[in-house]
Motif scaffolding. Structure first.
Motif, PDB file in Angstrom:
ATOM      1  N   ILE A 163       9.159   4.373   3.388  1.00 35.09           N
ATOM      2  CA  ILE A 163       8.060   5.058   4.075  1.00 35.09           C
ATOM      3  C   ILE A 163       7.418   6.025   3.099  1.00 35.09           C
ATOM      4  CG2 ILE A 163       7.471   6.621   5.965  1.00 35.09           C
ATOM      5  CD1 ILE A 163       9.831   5.408   7.510  1.00 35.09           C
ATOM      6  N   TYR A 164       6.081   5.998   3.028  1.00 33.35           N
ATOM      7  CA  TYR A 164       5.367   6.792   2.039  1.00 33.35           C
ATOM      8  C   TYR A 164       4.207   7.550   2.690  1.00 33.35           C
ATOM      9  CZ  TYR A 164       7.931   4.018  -1.375  1.00 33.35           C
ATOM     10  OH  TYR A 164       8.923   3.437  -2.104  1.00 33.35           O
ATOM     11  N   ASP A 165       3.986   8.789   2.214  1.00 32.35           N
ATOM     12  CA  ASP A 165       2.814   9.585   2.585  1.00 32.35           C
ATOM     13  C   ASP A 165       1.760   9.379   1.506  1.00 32.35           C
ATOM     14  OD1 ASP A 165       3.892  10.690   4.933  1.00 32.35           O
ATOM     15  OD2 ASP A 165       4.998  12.176   3.767  1.00 32.35           O
ATOM     16  N   LEU A 166       0.595   8.890   1.920  1.00 33.95           N
ATOM     17  CA  LEU A 166      -0.448   8.506   0.973  1.00 33.95           C
ATOM     18  C   LEU A 166      -1.779   9.127   1.362  1.00 33.95           C
ATOM     19  CD1 LEU A 166       0.436   4.715   0.906  1.00 33.95           C
ATOM     20  CD2 LEU A 166       1.025   6.366  -0.858  1.00 33.95           C
TER      21      LEU A 166
ATOM     22  N   LYS B 290      -6.106  14.135   5.579  1.00 39.73           N
ATOM     23  CA  LYS B 290      -6.279  13.525   4.263  1.00 39.73           C
ATOM     24  C   LYS B 290      -5.087  12.676   3.854  1.00 39.73           C
ATOM     25  CE  LYS B 290      -9.450  17.008   2.393  1.00 39.73           C
ATOM     26  NZ  LYS B 290      -9.637  18.069   1.384  1.00 39.73           N
ATOM     27  N   THR B 291      -3.976  12.731   4.612  1.00 41.51           N
ATOM     28  CA  THR B 291      -2.809  11.914   4.283  1.00 41.51           C
ATOM     29  C   THR B 291      -2.401  11.082   5.493  1.00 41.51           C
ATOM     30  OG1 THR B 291      -1.251  13.652   4.903  1.00 41.51           O
ATOM     31  CG2 THR B 291      -1.972  13.575   2.604  1.00 41.51           C
ATOM     32  N   VAL B 292      -1.817   9.912   5.219  1.00 38.57           N
ATOM     33  CA  VAL B 292      -1.292   9.035   6.264  1.00 38.57           C
ATOM     34  C   VAL B 292       0.120   8.627   5.877  1.00 38.57           C
ATOM     35  CG1 VAL B 292      -3.543   8.160   6.986  1.00 38.57           C
ATOM     36  CG2 VAL B 292      -2.314   7.019   5.141  1.00 38.57           C
ATOM     37  N   ARG B 293       0.917   8.242   6.857  1.00 41.58           N
ATOM     38  CA  ARG B 293       2.282   7.782   6.603  1.00 41.58           C
ATOM     39  C   ARG B 293       2.358   6.297   6.923  1.00 41.58           C
ATOM     40  NH1 ARG B 293       7.494  11.284   8.023  1.00 41.58           N
ATOM     41  NH2 ARG B 293       6.532  12.359   6.261  1.00 41.58           N
ATOM     42  N   VAL B 294       2.797   5.504   5.954  1.00 37.90           N
ATOM     43  CA  VAL B 294       2.871   4.053   6.120  1.00 37.90           C
ATOM     44  C   VAL B 294       4.248   3.552   5.684  1.00 37.90           C
ATOM     45  CG1 VAL B 294       0.404   3.769   5.720  1.00 37.90           C
ATOM     46  CG2 VAL B 294       1.973   3.583   3.791  1.00 37.90           C
ATOM     47  N   GLN B 295       4.614   2.377   6.186  1.00 35.78           N
ATOM     48  CA  GLN B 295       5.864   1.725   5.789  1.00 35.78           C
ATOM     49  C   GLN B 295       5.534   0.493   4.956  1.00 35.78           C
ATOM     50  OE1 GLN B 295       8.379   0.437   8.983  1.00 35.78           O
ATOM     51  NE2 GLN B 295       9.965  -0.364   7.642  1.00 35.78           N
ATOM     52  N   VAL B 296       6.140   0.390   3.782  1.00 33.10           N
ATOM     53  CA  VAL B 296       5.931  -0.755   2.894  1.00 33.10           C
ATOM     54  C   VAL B 296       7.256  -1.519   2.802  1.00 33.10           C
ATOM     55  CG1 VAL B 296       5.101  -1.523   0.643  1.00 33.10           C
ATOM     56  CG2 VAL B 296       4.281   0.637   1.597  1.00 33.10           C
ATOM     57  N   SER B 297       7.227  -2.818   3.124  1.00 30.01           N
ATOM     58  CA  SER B 297       8.457  -3.607   3.136  1.00 30.01           C
ATOM     59  C   SER B 297       8.185  -5.002   2.586  1.00 30.01           C
ATOM     60  CB  SER B 297       8.997  -3.705   4.575  1.00 30.01           C
ATOM     61  OG  SER B 297       8.038  -4.322   5.424  1.00 30.01           O
ATOM     62  N   GLY B 298       9.240  -5.809   2.540  1.00 28.77           N
ATOM     63  CA  GLY B 298       9.090  -7.171   2.042  1.00 28.77           C
ATOM     64  C   GLY B 298       9.338  -7.268   0.554  1.00 28.77           C
ATOM     65  N   ALA B 299       8.528  -8.074  -0.129  1.00 23.05           N
ATOM     66  CA  ALA B 299       8.737  -8.380  -1.548  1.00 23.05           C
ATOM     67  C   ALA B 299       8.157  -7.290  -2.452  1.00 23.05           C
ATOM     68  CB  ALA B 299       8.130  -9.742  -1.886  1.00 23.05           C
ATOM     69  N   VAL B 300       8.680  -6.050  -2.296  1.00 27.27           N
ATOM     70  CA  VAL B 300       8.317  -4.940  -3.175  1.00 27.27           C
ATOM     71  C   VAL B 300       9.600  -4.367  -3.764  1.00 27.27           C
ATOM     72  CG1 VAL B 300       6.165  -4.347  -2.005  1.00 27.27           C
ATOM     73  CG2 VAL B 300       8.310  -3.344  -1.214  1.00 27.27           C
TER      74      VAL B 300
ATOM     75  N   CYS C 118      -6.724   5.695   0.568  1.00 28.04           N
ATOM     76  CA  CYS C 118      -6.180   4.651  -0.314  1.00 28.04           C
ATOM     77  C   CYS C 118      -6.141   3.296   0.378  1.00 28.04           C
ATOM     78  CB  CYS C 118      -4.793   5.044  -0.821  1.00 28.04           C
ATOM     79  SG  CYS C 118      -3.473   4.720   0.357  1.00 28.04           S
ATOM     80  N   ARG C 119      -5.924   2.255  -0.425  1.00 30.78           N
ATOM     81  CA  ARG C 119      -5.901   0.886   0.077  1.00 30.78           C
ATOM     82  C   ARG C 119      -4.505   0.296  -0.074  1.00 30.78           C
ATOM     83  NH1 ARG C 119     -11.252  -0.755   0.939  1.00 30.78           N
ATOM     84  NH2 ARG C 119     -12.765   0.711   0.074  1.00 30.78           N
ATOM     85  N   VAL C 120      -4.341  -0.921   0.451  1.00 24.42           N
ATOM     86  CA  VAL C 120      -3.025  -1.556   0.478  1.00 24.42           C
ATOM     87  C   VAL C 120      -2.436  -1.691  -0.928  1.00 24.42           C
ATOM     88  CG1 VAL C 120      -1.834  -3.735   0.960  1.00 24.42           C
ATOM     89  CG2 VAL C 120      -3.389  -2.758   2.655  1.00 24.42           C
ATOM     90  N   GLU C 121      -3.265  -2.033  -1.908  1.00 23.43           N
ATOM     91  CA  GLU C 121      -2.745  -2.217  -3.264  1.00 23.43           C
ATOM     92  C   GLU C 121      -2.148  -0.923  -3.817  1.00 23.43           C
ATOM     93  OE1 GLU C 121      -5.699  -3.188  -6.139  1.00 23.43           O
ATOM     94  OE2 GLU C 121      -7.229  -1.876  -5.268  1.00 23.43           O
ATOM     95  N   GLU C 122      -2.695   0.234  -3.426  1.00 21.37           N
ATOM     96  CA  GLU C 122      -2.146   1.515  -3.870  1.00 21.37           C
ATOM     97  C   GLU C 122      -0.840   1.830  -3.150  1.00 21.37           C
ATOM     98  OE1 GLU C 122      -5.703   4.442  -4.678  1.00 21.37           O
ATOM     99  OE2 GLU C 122      -6.237   3.123  -3.019  1.00 21.37           O
ATOM    100  N   ALA C 123      -0.740   1.427  -1.871  1.00 28.13           N
ATOM    101  CA  ALA C 123       0.508   1.617  -1.136  1.00 28.13           C
ATOM    102  C   ALA C 123       1.625   0.785  -1.755  1.00 28.13           C
ATOM    103  CB  ALA C 123       0.311   1.240   0.335  1.00 28.13           C
ATOM    104  N   ILE C 124       1.290  -0.441  -2.169  1.00 24.49           N
ATOM    105  CA  ILE C 124       2.278  -1.315  -2.816  1.00 24.49           C
ATOM    106  C   ILE C 124       2.701  -0.721  -4.157  1.00 24.49           C
ATOM    107  CG2 ILE C 124       2.597  -3.578  -3.892  1.00 24.49           C
ATOM    108  CD1 ILE C 124       0.848  -4.735  -1.664  1.00 24.49           C
ATOM    109  N   ALA C 125       1.745  -0.153  -4.888  1.00 19.93           N
ATOM    110  CA  ALA C 125       2.063   0.488  -6.164  1.00 19.93           C
ATOM    111  C   ALA C 125       3.007   1.666  -5.951  1.00 19.93           C
ATOM    112  CB  ALA C 125       0.778   0.940  -6.853  1.00 19.93           C
ATOM    113  N   ALA C 126       2.809   2.412  -4.864  1.00 11.96           N
ATOM    114  CA  ALA C 126       3.694   3.536  -4.563  1.00 11.96           C
ATOM    115  C   ALA C 126       5.106   3.058  -4.268  1.00 11.96           C
ATOM    116  CB  ALA C 126       3.146   4.325  -3.371  1.00 11.96           C
ATOM    117  N   ALA C 127       5.223   1.824  -3.777  1.00 11.94           N
ATOM    118  CA  ALA C 127       6.542   1.246  -3.467  1.00 11.94           C
ATOM    119  C   ALA C 127       7.124   0.510  -4.664  1.00 11.94           C
ATOM    120  CB  ALA C 127       6.429   0.306  -2.270  1.00 11.94           C
ATOM    121  N   GLY C 128       6.655   0.802  -5.845  1.00 10.58           N
ATOM    122  CA  GLY C 128       7.224   0.223  -7.061  1.00 10.58           C
ATOM    123  C   GLY C 128       6.562  -1.052  -7.531  1.00 10.58           C
ATOM    124  N   GLY C 129       5.609  -1.580  -6.759  1.00  9.01           N
ATOM    125  CA  GLY C 129       4.928  -2.808  -7.144  1.00  9.01           C
ATOM    126  C   GLY C 129       5.593  -4.046  -6.547  1.00  9.01           C
TER     127      GLY C 129
END
Length: 218
Positions: A69-72, A54-64, A76-87
């Motif tokens: 690295i976040y467990d989500l 039920k959980t995955v680990r992804v890396q969010v980088s760039g203009a965030v 969930c979708r990319v927009e939620e991963a970006i939100a987890a990285a502060g937007g």
């Protein structure tokens, strides 16, 4: 006496039957326990695997705002991963990211910056660098341009700390891209000598030797 003996025999048979029935029931329960325990263990393992899936680990980088690295949740979708990285940051180019894409384990989500935003900032810096200069930042130089045979009366001395990108292009071997890099390098720290041009990506010792006669520190 015979009736009493028959009665005693009947009671004895009845008790024996009860004892045998009780022993059989106990054995059946003991046999059933290992199977039941295995079933519970299997169910527990399935539940544990389901919880892990039920959980995955992804890396969010760039203009965030908070790359990392976040467990989500797996759904969930990319927009939620970006939100987890502060937007997104101010110069994030969200048009180049598929925000509705589902995330997967081990995925890297990189948000690019807007090229227009970078260009706009550079243009503002250029305008600030050249503001307040009323005199021309170039002047004519006599002689002959080395290695070209052209009359260098068409060449000009360029004040590299105040010249615009267009004026820098008057220097030998300096095109639009290299002129822009000179301006960007200058904005991070003014040139104190012609040798500082070596800080500019694309300018080596050979090119600097051709430029020395045509540049001036102001």
């Amino acid at each position: 006496m015979q009736a009493k003996a028959k009665k005693l025999i009947f009671i004895a048979v009845l008790l024996t039957g009860c004892i045998i029935t009780s022993l059989i029931s106990t054995n059946d329960k003991e046999k059933a326990l290992p199977g039941g325990s295995s079933l519970q263990s299997a169910q527990g393992a399935v539940t544990s695997k389901a919880a892990q899936a039920k959980t995955v680990r992804v890396q969010v980088s760039g203009a965030v705002l908070e790359p990392g690295i976040y467990d989500l949740p797996a759904s969930c979708r990319v927009e939620e991963a970006i939100a987890a990285a502060g937007g997104l940051t101010e110069n994030a180019d969200s048009e180049r990211v598929n925000l509705v894409r589902k995330v997967r384990d081990g995925m890297q989500i990189r948000v690019p910056a807007q090229k227009d935003a970078r260009t706009s900032r550079t243009q503002r810096k250029n305008a600030q660098a050249t503001a307040g200069y009323s005199a021309s930042s170039t002047k004519k130089v006599g002689g002959t341009k080395a290695g070209s045979g052209r009359n260098s009366s068409m060449m000009q001395i360029v004040r590299i700390n105040s010249a615009s990108a267009g004026e820098l292009q008057q220097l030998p071997g300096i095109g639009p891209a290299l002129a822009q890099r000179i301006v960007e390098t200058r904005n991070s720290g003014r040139f104190t000598s012609a040798d500082d041009l070596l800080r500019v990506p694309g300018i080596g010792k050979a090119k600097l030797a051709k430029l020395r006669a045509y540049v001036e520190i102001d």
